[in-house]
Design a protein around this motif. Structure first.
Motif: not given
Length: 448
Positions: A365-369, A371-379, A389-392, A397-399
């Motif tokens: 989840g931190f990795f995804a956070s 990634f989202k911060r790099a593009f200034k998106i919340k979800d 989204g589903i990825m959120d 789960q994938f890890l």
């Protein structure tokens, strides 16, 4: 000072020559830029801030998206509690949906895994697609989906060969696909690779190669993990249901503990995460894992591997419970008092899984956070109100799926007769006969 100026001049030669008004140097630089494949402006070196801002505006955001009925019903609540209620409602909807899919059996779970994989891939690639639309890069979306189809053909074909190879080999026109599956998969990938090379545009080399890497990292994160999830399902539904439920439990309980008791920030990437939520969620996950595993160990439906029965001509989920799922006696001594407990050995493995899901799992989840911060998106998307989204929801789960697969391979799995038979059927007749004679002699010696 002179040394500082000299170093600065070395770092920015184009700007210095432009300021000095040296026409010859400008011409040389201009001709060198025209004749080389290097980028010709700072615009090509890094993603510009203005493009990142445009991405944030164009991508759908789901955390703040609320159905009109709920929005009107909860309008008097503070935003904090409103979000709590919405997240709670849709969390229970997802849990009930998951239970229905489990009731549908292994095929329903596999189809759901494939659909989730496609949706997660679409959400990740949609960010890259915004770059594609801004710059007019050719074929990015088409190539991304082509590589998704190719990788799925390879990975799901591997699963079919492993678990259904005995059946497929008996169908003449499918035997070719089994024998040359990897060659065909590689040929499909090469077509996409050549397609990408032919689509390169001189002005956008760096961006195109960045998006090419983006696609392949997305495939690694999403498709490879879904392939491992399918393998885990074939080992027995318990190896899929328990780890997935642990991640859900950890996510929910970390949110609950953090909401009510959170005071100490955990990590800068995700400011709302707290140590109180992290620790409370961890303890709750371990306890939940033990209790839930004990319940599932009582049912053959969950503990038996999924295998093809030649006698019945279909997949079966019936078996004699293995050692892991047969109660064993354990002697414990506390303060000089001895006590005997009857436990399923699988529960000890579930403790390992729960520790991983509560300590390492959140880093997905931190990795995804990050990634989202790099593009200034919340979800990643807006499909699930209150969650995104589903990825959120599946970032952790994938890890977990990878860890479970590695854990089974390292500590649990034994050689599979079905896989051995598949390999034998691919041998030439004289080689098969040689194996038959060897087995006959060996078994004859054992019987006598």
């Amino acid at each position: 000072m002179a040394e500082v100026r000299r170093r600065k001049g070395e770092e920015e030669p184009l700007e210095d020559t432009a300021i000095s008004g040296s026409g010859g140097a400008n011409k040389r630089n201009s001709s060198a830029a025209d004749s080389s494949d290097h980028v010709d402006s700072e615009e090509e070196k890094i993603p510009e801030e203005k493009f990142v801002d445009e991405l944030a505006k164009n991508l759908p955001q789901g955390t703040d998206k609320t159905p009109e009925l709920l929005d009107s019903a909860l309008k008097d609540l503070p935003d904090r509690w409103k979000n709590w209620v919405i997240r709670g409602i849709f969390t229970w909807i997802m849990i009930c949906g998951f239970a229905l899919i489990i009731y549908g059996g292994p095929l329903a779970l596999m189809i759901t895994t494939l659909l989730v994989q496609v949706k997660c891939f679409q959400e990740i690639i949609s960010i890259g697609y915004q770059v594609y639309r801004i710059h007019g890069l050719p074929w990015f979306r088409s190539l991304s989906w082509y590589f998704l189809l190719t990788s799925n053909y390879f990975f799901y074909g591997e699963n079919l060969v492993d678990y259904f190879g005995v059946v497929i080999n008996r169908v003449e026109y499918l035997k070719f696909l089994v024998t040359y599956h990897r060659f065909l998969s590689f040929a499909l990938y090469i077509i996409g690779f050549v397609w990408f090379v032919l689509s390169l545009v001189k002005k956008y080399y760096i961006k195109q190669f960045s998006l090419f890497a983006w696609t392949h990292v997305s495939l690694l994160i999403v498709v490879t993990q879904s392939y491992l999830i399918i393998q885990n399902i074939f080992e027995g539904l318990i190896w899929f249901i328990v780890p997935v439920s642990m991640i859900v439990c950890n996510d929910v309980m970390a949110y609950v503990f953090g909401f009510f008791f959170g005071r100490t920030p955990l990590i800068k990437l995700s400011p709302k995460k707290t140590w109180e939520g992290f620790i409370g969620g961890g303890f709750a996950t371990v306890l939940f894992g033990i209790l839930f595993s004990y319940v599932l160990c009582n049912y053959q439906y969950f503990i038996c591997p999924i295998q093809y029965s030649e006698e019945l001509g279909r997949m079966t989920m019936s078996c004699v419970p293995s050692y892991l799922f047969t109660p064993q006696e354990y002697s414990l001594k506390l303060f000089g008092i001895g006590k005997t407990l009857s436990l399923y050995p699988y529960i000890w493995h579930s403790i390992s899984l729960s520790l991983f899901s509560s300590i390492i799992g959140p880093f997905g989840g931190f990795f995804a956070s990050g990634f989202k911060r790099a593009f200034k998106i919340k979800d990643f998307g807006d499909m699930i109100p209150g969650h995104g989204g589903i990825m959120d929801r599946f970032d952790c789960q994938f890890l977990m799926a990878t860890f479970v697969n590695v854990y089974i391979s390292s500590f649990i799995r034994t050689p599979s007769p079905a896989k051995l038979l598949t390999q034998i059927y691919n041998l030439k007749p004289d080689q098969q006969y040689q194996i038959y004679q060897s087995l006959k002699d060996n078994l004859g010696d054992m019987l006598t």
